[in-house]
Design an enzyme around this catalytic site. Structure first.
Site, PDB file in Angstrom:
ATOM      1  N   GLY A  61      17.712 -15.531 -20.621  1.00 38.33           N
ATOM      2  CA  GLY A  61      16.985 -15.914 -21.869  1.00 38.33           C
ATOM      3  C   GLY A  61      17.591 -15.442 -23.089  1.00 38.33           C
ATOM      4  N   SER A  96      19.176 -15.317 -26.281  1.00 41.41           N
ATOM      5  CA  SER A  96      19.564 -16.432 -27.318  1.00 41.41           C
ATOM      6  C   SER A  96      20.569 -16.002 -28.603  1.00 41.41           C
ATOM      7  CB  SER A  96      18.288 -16.987 -27.888  1.00 41.41           C
ATOM      8  OG  SER A  96      17.590 -16.020 -28.596  1.00 41.41           O
ATOM      9  N   HIS A 128      20.561  -6.135 -27.351  1.00 46.53           N
ATOM     10  CA  HIS A 128      19.598  -5.905 -28.067  1.00 46.53           C
ATOM     11  C   HIS A 128      18.393  -5.396 -26.969  1.00 46.53           C
ATOM     12  CE1 HIS A 128      19.443 -10.222 -27.999  1.00 46.53           C
ATOM     13  NE2 HIS A 128      18.184  -9.850 -27.896  1.00 46.53           N
ATOM     14  N   ASP A 177      11.180  -7.967 -34.758  1.00 44.35           N
ATOM     15  CA  ASP A 177      11.504  -9.306 -34.335  1.00 44.35           C
ATOM     16  C   ASP A 177      10.641 -10.423 -34.927  1.00 44.35           C
ATOM     17  OD1 ASP A 177      11.586 -11.924 -32.778  1.00 44.35           O
ATOM     18  OD2 ASP A 177      12.604 -10.572 -31.153  1.00 44.35           O
ATOM     19  N   ASN A 236      17.228  -9.149 -22.424  1.00 53.95           N
ATOM     20  CA  ASN A 236      17.716 -10.296 -21.697  1.00 53.95           C
ATOM     21  C   ASN A 236      19.153 -10.355 -22.020  1.00 53.95           C
ATOM     22  OD1 ASN A 236      15.069 -11.501 -21.713  1.00 53.95           O
ATOM     23  ND2 ASN A 236      14.963 -12.094 -23.515  1.00 53.95           N
ATOM     24  N   HIS A 292      14.435  -5.211 -26.489  1.00 57.65           N
ATOM     25  CA  HIS A 292      12.962  -5.595 -27.182  1.00 57.65           C
ATOM     26  C   HIS A 292      12.230  -4.689 -26.860  1.00 57.65           C
ATOM     27  CE1 HIS A 292      13.458  -9.949 -27.433  1.00 57.65           C
ATOM     28  NE2 HIS A 292      14.660  -9.697 -26.882  1.00 57.65           N
TER      29      HIS A 292
HETATM   30  P1  AMP Z   1      16.803 -12.769 -27.065  1.00 58.22           P
HETATM   31  O1  AMP Z   1      16.393 -14.108 -26.774  1.00 58.22           O
HETATM   32  O2  AMP Z   1      16.688 -11.938 -25.833  1.00 58.22           O
HETATM   33  O3  AMP Z   1      18.458 -13.011 -27.215  1.00 58.22           O
HETATM   34  O4  AMP Z   1      16.133 -12.108 -28.351  1.00 58.22           O
HETATM   35  C1  AMP Z   1      16.697 -12.566 -29.820  1.00 58.22           C
HETATM   36  C2  AMP Z   1      15.460 -12.155 -30.414  1.00 58.22           C
HETATM   37  O5  AMP Z   1      15.908 -12.207 -31.905  1.00 58.22           O
HETATM   38  C3  AMP Z   1      14.392 -13.090 -30.375  1.00 58.22           C
HETATM   39  O6  AMP Z   1      13.116 -12.720 -30.094  1.00 58.22           O
HETATM   40  C4  AMP Z   1      14.224 -13.949 -31.917  1.00 58.22           C
HETATM   41  O7  AMP Z   1      12.950 -13.954 -32.252  1.00 58.22           O
HETATM   42  C5  AMP Z   1      14.977 -12.625 -32.964  1.00 58.22           C
HETATM   43  N1  AMP Z   1      15.660 -13.012 -33.974  1.00 58.22           N
HETATM   44  C6  AMP Z   1      16.404 -14.218 -33.999  1.00 58.22           C
HETATM   45  N2  AMP Z   1      16.572 -14.077 -35.264  1.00 58.22           N
HETATM   46  C7  AMP Z   1      16.094 -13.006 -36.227  1.00 58.22           C
HETATM   47  C8  AMP Z   1      15.890 -12.591 -37.370  1.00 58.22           C
HETATM   48  N3  AMP Z   1      16.711 -13.271 -38.220  1.00 58.22           N
HETATM   49  N4  AMP Z   1      15.339 -11.372 -37.525  1.00 58.22           N
HETATM   50  C9  AMP Z   1      14.727 -11.066 -36.513  1.00 58.22           C
HETATM   51  N5  AMP Z   1      14.576 -11.302 -35.418  1.00 58.22           N
HETATM   52  C10 AMP Z   1      15.446 -12.408 -35.261  1.00 58.22           C
END
Ligand code: AMP
Length: 136
Positions: free
Chosen positions: A91, A93, A98, A29, A85, A100
């Protein structure tokens, strides 16, 4: 429009890939809770957990465990969290499902729950009955 994770899977944008199979990829991440915080992602663009076919869950969880074991070994962890999430209100985004996995450390002040609720007399059963009625 493909998601940022699909772009990573297709090698259109860079990422630190930890592991991959035909169906699942794990990356670091980019904005970690702690260093080594990893994501486990099905290669198909399922929006949330609810969209992932049951047949794909086993491999997804197996890769999650594999990565969690590697984090524990690498950082000599006493514990870790894995979570997901689902939906913007929760939360999420990136709208590509995925999981975590993040290391945890003593007194690291990472917190998920505040203001825990209490059930009134009989309320827990009422809530459970409603949920049970929707399990199919
Ligand atoms: P969520 O907010 O649960 O949807 O998690 C999305 C995650 O993707 C966040 O923790 C971001 O830091 C991560 N993320 C977004 N863009 C990238 C990227 N280019 N490479 C690695 N992680 C990413």
């Amino acid at each position: 429009m493909s998601t940022i994770f699909t772009k990573i899977i297709n090698r259109e944008i860079p990422a630190e890939i930890l592991y991959e199979t035909d169906n699942v990829i794990s990356i670091i991440d980019i904005m970690p809770i702690h260093y080594g915080h990893a994501l486990i992602i099905p290669k198909k663009e399922y929006k949330t957990f609810l969209d992932v076919p049951e047949a794909e869950l086993k491999e997804l969880l197996a890769v999650t465990q594999l990565i969690a074991k590697a984090l524990v070994k690498t950082f000599k962890l006493e514990g870790f969290n894995f979570f997901s999430n689902n939906g913007e209100i929760a939360g999420q985004s990136v709208h590509h499902f995925h999981i975590h996995v993040t290391p945890r450390y003593p007194n690291d002040k990472v917190s998920f729950a505040h203001n825990l609720k209490k059930y009134n007399e009989g309320q827990m059963k009422e809530v459970a009955d409603k949920i049970r009625a929707n399990i199919s």
